[in-house]
Scaffold this active site. Structure first.
Site, PDB file in Angstrom:
ATOM      1  N   ASP A 223      -6.400  -5.338  -4.905  1.00 16.10           N
ATOM      2  CA  ASP A 223      -6.210  -3.934  -4.522  1.00 16.10           C
ATOM      3  C   ASP A 223      -4.907  -3.356  -5.085  1.00 16.10           C
ATOM      4  O   ASP A 223      -4.787  -2.158  -5.336  1.00 16.10           O
ATOM      5  CB  ASP A 223      -6.165  -3.778  -2.993  1.00 16.10           C
ATOM      6  CG  ASP A 223      -7.120  -4.686  -2.244  1.00 16.10           C
ATOM      7  OD1 ASP A 223      -7.444  -5.780  -2.756  1.00 16.10           O
ATOM      8  OD2 ASP A 223      -7.535  -4.321  -1.135  1.00 16.10           O
TER       9      ASP A 223
ATOM     10  N   ASP B  57       0.806  -1.218   0.000  1.00 14.22           N
ATOM     11  CA  ASP B  57       0.000   0.000   0.000  1.00 14.22           C
ATOM     12  C   ASP B  57       0.844   1.275   0.000  1.00 14.22           C
ATOM     13  O   ASP B  57       0.305   2.381   0.169  1.00 14.22           O
ATOM     14  CB  ASP B  57      -0.997  -0.024   1.154  1.00 14.22           C
ATOM     15  CG  ASP B  57      -2.126  -1.006   0.884  1.00 14.22           C
ATOM     16  OD1 ASP B  57      -2.478  -1.170  -0.302  1.00 14.22           O
ATOM     17  OD2 ASP B  57      -2.654  -1.610   1.829  1.00 14.22           O
TER      18      ASP B  57
HETATM   19  N1  GLY Z   1      -7.175  -1.997   0.163  1.00  7.36           N
HETATM   20  C1  GLY Z   1      -7.918  -2.489   1.229  1.00  7.36           C
HETATM   21  C2  GLY Z   1      -9.380  -2.320   1.067  1.00  7.36           C
HETATM   22  O1  GLY Z   1      -9.861  -1.965   0.018  1.00  7.36           O
HETATM   23  O2  GLY Z   1     -10.069  -2.541   2.036  1.00  7.36           O
END
Ligand code: GLY
Length: 392
Positions: A170, A102
């Site tokens: 994600d 992330d």
């Molecule tokens: N990237 C984590 C979520 O979308 O919850």
């Protein structure tokens, strides 16, 4: 360009929302400043109000909102607050404790947005440090970027491979950090990693029918596919709506950055899956498109992200295709605004109805305002006003 595809009544709605945004965001910026918000308690944001602390993956969205508002209005309060938050985030790059894939969500809407808008060299270096951390997570046997750090498998999914072999949908929103790094350094290695990851996601994360898995387990030593455990959605094989929205927007972005038509077609396939599921549900996103009808649970954030993905997709298709994506985006935004939005300038957050994950035991993460719902709503409205900063 997209405004040409919006009818007069909807344009009036967009313009009205923009006026409310100016009032609400000005008040919020004055109250929140360089705090890092997640989900308000009793209508007010706390600083770092989620247990993940400074490393939590959502901490780039507030500066992202501020940079979007600065782009739209030129008002200095937004820029000053965004710069202050970016300085607070810098520790993530040096302490190396909580950083995972992330890095993109954290640093694209903060440092990279700053660099894109102002040319700030320190911000460029922060963006590059984040890109190097992200590229360092690449597994060359399996051609994927490792998603999470040790221990995360305790929260989501049950796989025959440990978390060192997990990639998740994600990450399609994190890899634009690598495309950006190649663009500014002229070094193709970053984009190479991003493209290899996107191809693996296309092969193992996206299903034939355009729906998306959340997690893929890959043997980290041999690169062999192992399994698709469940994740933040209802169950293994179901259809977590926010994951689906990351797929739409992420593959559209990989097309923008590479020109590879296969990415565009995957984005369209995922978009058509979203559009058909939303169309039979009053344009309101369920947390999971394949969950039991009861209890009825929404995730407004999936709608806002999908809308941005559709507006991105609309930029890359021919004139006779564009209307489908723009019109679907407007329907999602309008339905979400009518059901979830709070325009009281005294209350922090706009978009209610966000859900972090389906199996939330105490309900504290179910149908609540979450910062990324606001970020993507603002980005979508500013795209329609032709005032958005390109961040991804
Ligand atoms: N990237 C984590 C979520 O979308 O919850």
């Amino acid at each position: 360009m997209q405004r040409e595809y919006v009818n007069a009544a909807d344009l009036e709605w967009v313009d009205g929302v923009y006026e409310k945004l100016l009032v609400k965001m000005r008040a919020e910026c004055e109250r929140v400043g360089t705090k890092i918000p997640y989900c308000p308690k009793d209508g007010k944001y706390e600083d770092l109000g989620y247990p993940g602390g400074i490393h939590f993956w959502t901490n780039g969205f507030w500066p992202g909102m501020l940079w979007q508002m600065y782009e739209a209005t030129g008002e200095e309060c937004y820029r000053t607050a965004a710069e202050g938050v970016e300085e607070r985030l810098e520790v993530i790059l040096t302490d190396f404790k909580g950083v995972d894939h992330d890095a993109g969500f954290l640093f694209l809407p903060s440092a990279v947005a700053n660099y894109r808008k102002t040319g700030n060299e320190t911000s460029k270096m922060r963006g590059m440090q984040a890109a190097n951390l992200l590229a360092g997570r690449f597994n060359p046997e399996g051609n994927f970027i490792r998603a999470w750090g040790d221990g995360m498998d305790a929260f989501f999914g049950k796989s025959d491979v440990d978390v060192s072999g997990w990639m998740i949908i994600d990450c399609m929103m994190n890899i634009p950090l690598l495309y950006w790094a190649s663009e500014i350094t002229k070094d193709p290695r970053y984009a190479y990693v991003a493209k290899r990851h996107a191809k693996t996601a296309q092969r193992y994360v996206i299903r034939e029918d355009g729906s998306s898995n959340h997690i893929v387990g890959i043997n980290p030593n041999t690169g062999e596919f192992v399994d698709n455990p469940g994740g933040q959605g209802y169950e293994k094989g179901s259809s977590w709506s926010r994951g689906q929205s990351w797929a739409v927007y992420g593959f559209a972005l990989s097309y923008r950055h590479t020109g590879d038509e296969e990415f565009l077609n995957t984005a369209k396939k995922c978009a058509h899956y979203c559009i058909s599921n939303l169309a039979v549900n009053d344009w309101l996103p369920l947390v999971d498109y394949r969950a039991p009808e009861e209890p009825l649970k929404y995730d407004s954030t999936a709608g806002m992200i999908t809308a941005c993905g559709l507006l991105e997709l609309a930029e890359h298709v021919g004139e006779h295709e564009r209307k489908l994506y723009v019109e679907a985006a407007i329907r999602i935004l309008k339905a979400g605004d009518a059901k979830f939005n709070n325009w009281d300038p005294e209350v922090d957050s706009i978009v209610d109805g966000g859900t972090f994950f389906y199996h939330d035991k105490d309900g504290s993460n179910t149908e609540v305002p979450i910062i990324y719902g606001d970020y993507y709503f603002i980005e979508a409205i500013l795209r329609l006003k032709e005032k958005a900063l390109f961040i991804w």
